[in-house]
Write a protein that holds these residues in place. Sequence first.
Motif, PDB file in Angstrom:
ATOM      1  N   PRO A 150       0.436   6.853  -0.237  1.00  0.00           N
ATOM      2  CA  PRO A 150      -0.795   7.657  -0.268  1.00  0.00           C
ATOM      3  C   PRO A 150      -1.382   7.983   1.106  1.00  0.00           C
ATOM      4  CG  PRO A 150      -1.279   5.377  -0.787  1.00  0.00           C
ATOM      5  CD  PRO A 150       0.213   5.477  -0.697  1.00  0.00           C
ATOM      6  N   GLY A 151      -0.854   7.357   2.163  1.00  0.00           N
ATOM      7  CA  GLY A 151      -1.412   7.585   3.493  1.00  0.00           C
ATOM      8  C   GLY A 151      -2.682   6.770   3.699  1.00  0.00           C
ATOM      9  N   ILE A 152      -3.182   6.789   4.939  1.00  0.00           N
ATOM     10  CA  ILE A 152      -4.408   6.046   5.272  1.00  0.00           C
ATOM     11  C   ILE A 152      -5.499   7.073   5.577  1.00  0.00           C
ATOM     12  CG2 ILE A 152      -5.459   4.336   6.809  1.00  0.00           C
ATOM     13  CD1 ILE A 152      -2.625   3.327   7.450  1.00  0.00           C
ATOM     14  N   GLU A 153      -6.556   7.008   4.804  1.00  0.00           N
ATOM     15  CA  GLU A 153      -7.612   8.027   4.927  1.00  0.00           C
ATOM     16  C   GLU A 153      -8.302   7.971   6.285  1.00  0.00           C
ATOM     17  OE1 GLU A 153     -11.353   9.030   2.213  1.00  0.00           O
ATOM     18  OE2 GLU A 153      -9.557   8.396   1.085  1.00  0.00           O
ATOM     19  N   ASN A 154      -8.642   6.750   6.728  1.00  0.00           N
ATOM     20  CA  ASN A 154      -9.366   6.590   7.989  1.00  0.00           C
ATOM     21  C   ASN A 154      -8.709   5.458   8.785  1.00  0.00           C
ATOM     22  OD1 ASN A 154     -11.178   5.862  10.027  1.00  0.00           O
ATOM     23  ND2 ASN A 154     -12.967   6.444   8.807  1.00  0.00           N
ATOM     24  N   VAL A 155      -7.885   5.833   9.745  1.00  0.00           N
ATOM     25  CA  VAL A 155      -7.102   4.830  10.490  1.00  0.00           C
ATOM     26  C   VAL A 155      -8.018   3.906  11.296  1.00  0.00           C
ATOM     27  CG1 VAL A 155      -5.308   4.481  12.238  1.00  0.00           C
ATOM     28  CG2 VAL A 155      -5.052   6.297  10.565  1.00  0.00           C
ATOM     29  N   HIS A 205       0.810  -1.230   0.000  1.00  0.00           N
ATOM     30  CA  HIS A 205       0.000   0.000   0.000  1.00  0.00           C
ATOM     31  C   HIS A 205       0.839   1.275   0.000  1.00  0.00           C
ATOM     32  CE1 HIS A 205      -3.243  -2.710   1.146  1.00  0.00           C
ATOM     33  NE2 HIS A 205      -2.558  -3.083   2.204  1.00  0.00           N
ATOM     34  N   GLY A 206       2.064   1.192   0.491  1.00  0.00           N
ATOM     35  CA  GLY A 206       2.835   2.406   0.766  1.00  0.00           C
ATOM     36  C   GLY A 206       3.827   2.798  -0.314  1.00  0.00           C
TER      37      GLY A 206
END
Length: 148
Positions: free
Chosen positions: A83-88, A59-60
């Motif tokens: 892209p980061g995680i939108e909702n951890v 994912h990273g």
Amino acid sequence: MRPGKTILVQREVKPLDFLSAGETASEFKETLKSLGISADLCRKTSIVAYEAEMNAVIHGGGGEIILKLDEKSITIVAKDQGPGIENVNLAMQEGYSTAPDFVREMGFGAGMGLPNIKKYSDELNIETEPGKGTTLRALIYLDGNGGE
Ligand SMILES: Nc1ncnc2c1ncn2[C@@H]1O[C@H](COP(=O)(O)OP(=O)(O)OP(=O)(O)O)[C@@H](O)[C@H]1O
Ligand SMILES: [Mg+2]
């Protein structure tokens, strides 16, 4: 180990490199084993490092995985500029996954990586910003109760 001494291993992980992914986790496990860390703690570290490594790989967009050992704890850090995680909170739930089909066909994407990291670590901190990346930091206490 000597008081104040910190062992540190740092490894780069490449995006979508499934072939060598998992090697870092094995290496961390062997390193700890050779330093006399218990089999149980080696196993926990290996699970946490493996899942963190796979997330950076899948994912990273790749990144780096770091192992630290001091008198009180084992620290695993996984950093990427993906892209980061939108909702951890959502990402932490069992079964939640955004893994694409080709990744699922390889047996990943059950949405169990982050829940397992949480389960096998004593402290977990995830810093993430959409578009910037993710830094995951997990601690495993050497004496099982926070080193106090
Ligand atoms: N480093 C990361 N960068 C961006 N998104 C991430 C990262 N790590 C996790 N995620 C997001 O969180 C979701 C859940 O992660 P988790 O590790 O629990 O499951 P998974 O990787 O999809 O599947 P599994 O780990 O079971 O193979 C991912 O599907 C992805 O959307
Ligand atoms: Mg995962």
